[in-house]
Design a protein around this motif. Structure first.
Motif, short mmCIF file in Angstrom:
data_model
loop_
_atom_site.label_atom_id
_atom_site.label_comp_id
_atom_site.label_asym_id
_atom_site.label_seq_id
_atom_site.Cartn_x
_atom_site.Cartn_y
_atom_site.Cartn_z
N PHE A 174 49.63 38.07 32.62
CA PHE A 174 48.52 37.43 33.32
C PHE A 174 48.57 37.62 34.84
O PHE A 174 47.53 37.63 35.48
CB PHE A 174 48.46 35.93 32.98
N GLU A 175 49.75 37.80 35.44
CA GLU A 175 49.81 37.97 36.89
C GLU A 175 49.28 39.35 37.28
O GLU A 175 49.57 40.34 36.60
CB GLU A 175 51.24 37.83 37.38
N PRO A 176 48.52 39.43 38.39
CA PRO A 176 47.96 40.73 38.82
C PRO A 176 49.02 41.82 38.99
O PRO A 176 48.78 42.97 38.63
CB PRO A 176 47.29 40.39 40.16
N ARG A 177 50.20 41.46 39.52
CA ARG A 177 51.23 42.50 39.73
C ARG A 177 51.70 43.11 38.42
O ARG A 177 51.99 44.30 38.33
CB ARG A 177 52.41 41.93 40.53
N TYR A 178 51.78 42.29 37.38
CA TYR A 178 52.27 42.82 36.10
C TYR A 178 51.15 43.48 35.30
O TYR A 178 51.42 44.37 34.49
CB TYR A 178 53.00 41.72 35.32
N ARG A 179 49.92 43.07 35.56
CA ARG A 179 48.80 43.81 34.97
C ARG A 179 48.79 45.23 35.56
O ARG A 179 48.55 46.20 34.84
CB ARG A 179 47.48 43.08 35.24
N GLN A 180 49.07 45.33 36.86
CA GLN A 180 49.16 46.65 37.50
C GLN A 180 50.32 47.46 36.92
O GLN A 180 50.19 48.66 36.63
CB GLN A 180 49.35 46.50 39.02
#
Length: 208
Positions: A25-31
């Motif tokens: 769910f965090e943007p950094r891990y989606r990236q």
């Protein structure tokens, strides 16, 4: 052998060969997931307990099972091998997520038959006591296969991945099972007594 891996710190210890399903769910891990999807599919789960630990587990992305409207996603991965972090960049240059150089640990799988048979014996007794049937006939059962299911603390799971020899890991798990099985047997006895005492009894009147 060393490599540079995207790193995903988590408070868990994945094992080689283990399926690991994650909700991202965090943007950094989606990236991160998007990047490895377009690359070799590999990332490192860096073990975080009270702090970032030196060892972690490389996992391979198998499938993105669901992408939500807001960008969150559910993924399936599988553990491949244990590594030690030698450099840690947070964040990795030009990215939102961390990365680092890692050195892969050797994994010596050879173990003598007597030790392995003892391990399987205690596993069977453990799963009998908790009322679960587990197929232990497969040669694929090793020290990592069921380690998350036998009541180890996370600190003990981390101890397990510090050991490079299968014989050391199996000996460690046997000692754990030897400690907890007598307690489980005692609890089973207590439960059976409680169950018996819960029944109505027909008591003959005493003849004075």
């Amino acid at each position: 052998m060393s490599d540079y891996l995207p790193l995903f710190p988590l408070k868990l210890v994945p094992f080689p060969g283990e399926q690991l399903n994650l909700h991202i769910f965090e943007p950094r891990y989606r990236q991160l997931i998007q990047d490895i999807k377009e690359g070799d599919g590999l990332m490192g789960i860096a073990v975080f307990l009270d702090q970032l630990k030196p060892l972690g587990t490389e996992v391979k992305l198998q499938e993105i099972t669901k992408v939500y409207e807001d960008g969150r996603m559910d993924i399936k991965t599988i553990g491949t091998r244990i590594f030690e972090i030698t450099t840690f960049d947070n964040p990795k240059k030009g990215k939102l997520y961390a990365g680092g150089m890692v050195v892969y640990k050797s994994n010596i799988l050879k173990v003598n038959k007597a030790l392995y048979d003892e391990f399987v014996f205690f596993l069977k007794e453990f799963f009998r006591l908790i009322g679960h049937e587990v197929d232990l006939t497969s040669s694929l059962v090793n020290s990592f296969t069921l380690a998350h299911k036998i009541g180890l603390k996370i600190e003990e799971e981390y101890e397990l991945i510090q050991m490079e020899a299968e014989s050391d890991r199996i000996s460690y798990l046997i000692r754990h099972l030897r400690r907890i099985i007598p307690v489980m047997r005692e609890l089973e006895l207590v439960k059976s007594k409680i169950k018996m005492n819960g029944h109505f009894k027909n008591l003959d009147p005493l003849d004075f």
